[in-house]
Design a protein around this motif. Structure first.
Motif, PDB file in Angstrom:
ATOM      1  N   UNK A 171       0.830  -1.189   0.012  1.00 60.66           N
ATOM      2  CA  UNK A 171       0.043  -0.216  -0.027  1.00 60.66           C
ATOM      3  C   UNK A 171       0.910   1.198  -0.111  1.00 60.66           C
ATOM      4  N   UNK A 172       0.598   2.049  -0.982  1.00 59.48           N
ATOM      5  CA  UNK A 172       1.215   3.366  -1.147  1.00 59.48           C
ATOM      6  C   UNK A 172       0.422   4.596  -1.061  1.00 59.48           C
ATOM      7  N   UNK A 173       0.562   5.341  -0.193  1.00 62.51           N
ATOM      8  CA  UNK A 173       0.067   6.454   0.044  1.00 62.51           C
ATOM      9  C   UNK A 173       0.719   7.668  -0.259  1.00 62.51           C
ATOM     10  N   UNK A 174      -0.016   8.690  -0.859  1.00 60.57           N
ATOM     11  CA  UNK A 174       0.759   9.831  -1.528  1.00 60.57           C
ATOM     12  C   UNK A 174      -0.290  11.353  -1.301  1.00 60.57           C
ATOM     13  N   UNK A 175       0.493  12.541  -1.225  1.00 57.96           N
ATOM     14  CA  UNK A 175      -0.465  13.671  -0.952  1.00 57.96           C
ATOM     15  C   UNK A 175       0.467  14.814  -1.853  1.00 57.96           C
ATOM     16  N   UNK A 176      -0.169  15.697  -2.597  1.00 62.57           N
ATOM     17  CA  UNK A 176       0.406  16.710  -3.297  1.00 62.57           C
ATOM     18  C   UNK A 176      -0.082  18.139  -2.976  1.00 62.57           C
ATOM     19  N   UNK A 177       0.547  19.053  -3.000  1.00 63.15           N
ATOM     20  CA  UNK A 177      -0.024  20.581  -3.222  1.00 63.15           C
ATOM     21  C   UNK A 177       0.213  20.830  -4.635  1.00 63.15           C
ATOM     22  N   UNK A 178      -0.767  21.306  -5.095  1.00 68.57           N
ATOM     23  CA  UNK A 178      -0.806  21.403  -6.884  1.00 68.57           C
ATOM     24  C   UNK A 178      -1.024  23.021  -7.078  1.00 68.57           C
ATOM     25  N   UNK A 179      -0.840  23.403  -8.355  1.00 71.97           N
ATOM     26  CA  UNK A 179      -0.982  24.533  -8.791  1.00 71.97           C
ATOM     27  C   UNK A 179      -1.281  24.073 -10.371  1.00 71.97           C
ATOM     28  N   UNK A 180      -2.553  24.904 -11.123  1.00 76.81           N
ATOM     29  CA  UNK A 180      -2.953  24.897 -12.302  1.00 76.81           C
ATOM     30  C   UNK A 180      -3.258  26.084 -12.947  1.00 76.81           C
ATOM     31  N   UNK A 181      -2.916  26.058 -14.319  1.00 83.91           N
ATOM     32  CA  UNK A 181      -3.083  27.062 -15.260  1.00 83.91           C
ATOM     33  C   UNK A 181      -3.976  26.746 -16.264  1.00 83.91           C
ATOM     34  N   UNK A 182      -5.027  27.308 -16.463  1.00 85.98           N
ATOM     35  CA  UNK A 182      -6.195  26.821 -17.501  1.00 85.98           C
ATOM     36  C   UNK A 182      -6.700  27.745 -18.287  1.00 85.98           C
ATOM     37  N   UNK A 183      -6.540  27.339 -19.380  1.00 82.21           N
ATOM     38  CA  UNK A 183      -7.448  28.327 -20.550  1.00 82.21           C
ATOM     39  C   UNK A 183      -8.478  27.649 -21.131  1.00 82.21           C
TER      40      UNK A 183
END
Length: 641
Positions: free
Chosen positions: A545-557
């Protein structure tokens, strides 16, 4: 008569070249050479040598994807050709090469027989040219090189994928040349041949990926001592190495070496996905094995693991061996320890006084040896990644002294699944499902390579690399839409534990269908071009079992929004469970936009392998937006080829 009369104009030109090579005034010897060259060219045309498979292999001619286009050589360097149009005309290049064989021997290292020994040897055999007829230039550079690179055996080498390097995230292949009398397990006298992009020193990873995919780099062959490659891959980049001994004779290896000399410093176009390291090595194998067909299998992509599989399927591999990286060896030793012993070993790596602690002293001699070995190996592992630290060096030396006092124990690293044992890298599939009470059918296609839910056999754990992933959907009512096109989608999950602390990260860019709301509160499905990236951490709760977490940024058109670009921030994460019947993932993904719009998605996905190259995938998901919800459930069949 037509065959004899047709090339008269070209023959006259070649005769003139032969004359010029010996001086402006034609001597009886010159005239004899001209007659000899002319007769050899006539004989070469009679035997249709310019259409020979071996000639095409020596010159790297191939038929472009568009069948109406003429043959063209992969080599993109004028120095490789004697004929002006030799890159496109096998016959003209053959004629010019025959003439060049009779050039002034004073040219020495620049003589055709010195520069192109494989071409020369083949023509001498096919045209039955006696050595006494040919000039005898002194090929000092080539002779010195061949004495240095004395080899009679050849192996195909596969360093495993290294996702943190754009040039190696699919793995890599190279050749290892071994002398006849090399001792088992000794690589000091072996040589490595690789092909790679000649990159600009100031190019960053983004620029490398762009130029590598769309063109912009020249590729060149490079030869170096094999032990340097072991240090680079095994120790510095912590990549496992697989070695595949090839079923080639000493004569075959000699021909490949002759041709390798011909290719030194020659430029090729380089493309990350097809005209790459793996493809170029297949060309060299085909040069000496007329009974195999390798390169034609890779018209779209040439992923290293796929090319290794093709070589094995052709019956060219006689033996396979495994060289674990420093990290793999260390993790294997750590796995032998109990949790208490692991804590002691980690503490020892930082504080040598732990040797006097009651916890360490209570260990049996066998357990002390295991703990010391892990502490010493971990210290050495850290030393490879940093500037020399005197305190750490002293601690490492003390640990080694203590280790030598303990009983020795042989440790064997369990050999993992081989890279070619996994699924093939191109995927096509069909899906059916329901979205908001509306049924749909969908076509899925991914040119390459592997995602987190795919069968992990043969692939790095926690690595996800997908390029060109495409979903075309036909919804109930006949509406056809492009659901998504992922130009590139990479996820790197590195589990953190008490010994290893590496960041996890992801980046994704492309087009996808999203639900968006305008400023007046109206919402609809629309298309969006986007870039999304994030960094975070991962850890293993259990071995499976592998658990993960991210802080994200997104740029969208998104055309439904007022501004051209819209920024969003959010978190994402999930858990991967590697179960006996396939991979299960529970995930959450959120984006909060600067225009006060938000998206939250929760999904549960299960991949069930049917065979190595076939799988069923089930997906259930729900999305929340401001004032609106969406749900979806689907099942798909996926085939890898």
């Amino acid at each position: 008569m037509f065959i004899l009369r047709l090339p008269i104009a070209k023959l006259l030109i070649l005769v003139f070249v032969a004359f010029a090579a010996y001086g402006a005034t034609a001597s009886p010897r010159d005239e004899l050479v001209a007659v000899t060259v002319s007769s050899l060219i006539v004989e070469a045309d009679r035997k249709e040598l310019s259409e020979s498979r071996i000639w095409h292999a020596l010159m790297h001619y191939h038929q472009p994807a568009m069948p109406l286009l003429p043959l063209v050589s992969y080599v993109d360097d004028e120095a490789f050709f004697y004929a002006t149009n030799g890159k496109y005309d096998p016959r003209a290049e053959l004629h010019a090469t025959i003439a060049a064989l009779f050039a002034d021997p004073a040219l020495g290292n620049e003589h055709a027989q010195c520069r192109f020994p494989a071409r020369s040897s083949w023509l001498k055999v096919e045209l039955k040219i006696p050595d006494s007829t040919l000039p005898a230039p002194v090929c000092k550079d080539y002779q010195d090189w061949r004495e240095q690179v004395s080899a009679s055996k050849l192996s195909l080498i596969f360093p495993s994928a290294y996702i943190n390097s754009p040039s190696s995230m699919f793995g890599h292949t190279l050749f290892r040349f071994d002398p006849q009398n090399v001792e088992e397990g000794t690589d000091w006298l072996s040589w490595a041949l690789s092909f790679g992009a000649n990159i600009n020193a100031d190019d960053n990873s983004i620029m490398f990926a762009y130029r590598g995919i769309f063109g912009g780099y020249m590729g060149i062959y490079n030869m170096t001592h094999y032990f340097r490659k072991i240090k680079e891959y095994n120790d510095l980049e912590n990549r496992d190495i697989w070695e595949y001994a090839l079923d080639l004779t000493a004569t075959d290896v000699a021909v490949i070496l002759e041709h390798t000399w011909e290719l030194k410093e020659m430029d090729f176009d380089y493309y990350f996905l097809d005209e790459n390291c793996a493809f170029r090595l297949l060309e060299l194998i085909e040069l000496v094995r007329e009974d195999v067909d390798l390169t034609s299998q890779f018209t779209m992509t040439a992923i290293p693991a796929d090319t290794v599989r093709a070589v094995i399927d052709e019956g060219l591999v006689t033996e396979i061996s495994f060289k674990p990286s420093a990290t793999t060896r260390l993790k294997s030793r750590i796995a032998e320890l109990t949790d208490t012993q692991s804590v002691i070993a980690r503490s020892l790596a930082d504080d040598i006084s732990v040797l006097e602690s009651p916890q360490y002293q209570a260990l049996s001699p066998k357990d002390k040896a295991r703990v010391l070995q892990v502490a010493f190996s971990f210290t050495r592992y850290r030393q490879l990644k940093m500037v020399r630290d005197e305190d750490m060096a002293a601690r490492s030396h003390r640990l080694l002294l203590e280790l030598n006092k303990q009983p020795s124990e042989e440790h064997v690293v369990v050999t993992p699944e081989r890279p070619e044992s996994g699924h093939k890298t191109t995927m096509a599939g069909v899906s059916a499902g329901i979205e908001d009470d509306k049924a749909y059918a969908q076509f899925d296609f991914r040119p390459t390579y592997h995602d987190l839910l795919d069968d992990p056999r043969g692939y790095p754990k926690g690595a996800h690399i997908a390029m060109g992933n495409t979903q075309l959907r036909l919804s109930e009512g006949g509406e056809a839409t492009l659901e998504r096109f992922d130009f590139i989608d990479i996820v790197s999950l590195s589990a953190i534990d008490r010994f290893f602390v590496s960041p996890s990260w992801h980046v994704k860019t492309g087009y996808e269908k999203v639900f968006a709301q305008s400023e007046n509160g109206k919402g609809k499905d629309t298309g969006a071009y986007y870039v999304k990236a994030g960094g975070g951490a991962a850890t293993e709760l259990l071995d499976s079992v592998l658990v993960y977490a991210f802080a994200d940024a997104r740029i969208e058109n998104n055309s439904y929004y007022k501004t051209f670009f819209n920024a969003a921030f959010g978190i994402s994460g999930g858990a991967l469970a590697y179960l006996p019947f396939g991979t299960l993932r529970a995930s959450v993904d959120s984006d909060y936009f600067t225009n006060d719009e938000y998206r939250l998605k929760v999904a549960l996905e299960q991949n069930i392998p049917l065979t190595v190259d076939d799988a069923i995938r089930v997906v259930v998901s729900k999305q929340w937006h401001r004032g609106y919800q969406q749900y979806e459930a689907g099942i798909s069949y996926r085939h890898y080829f």
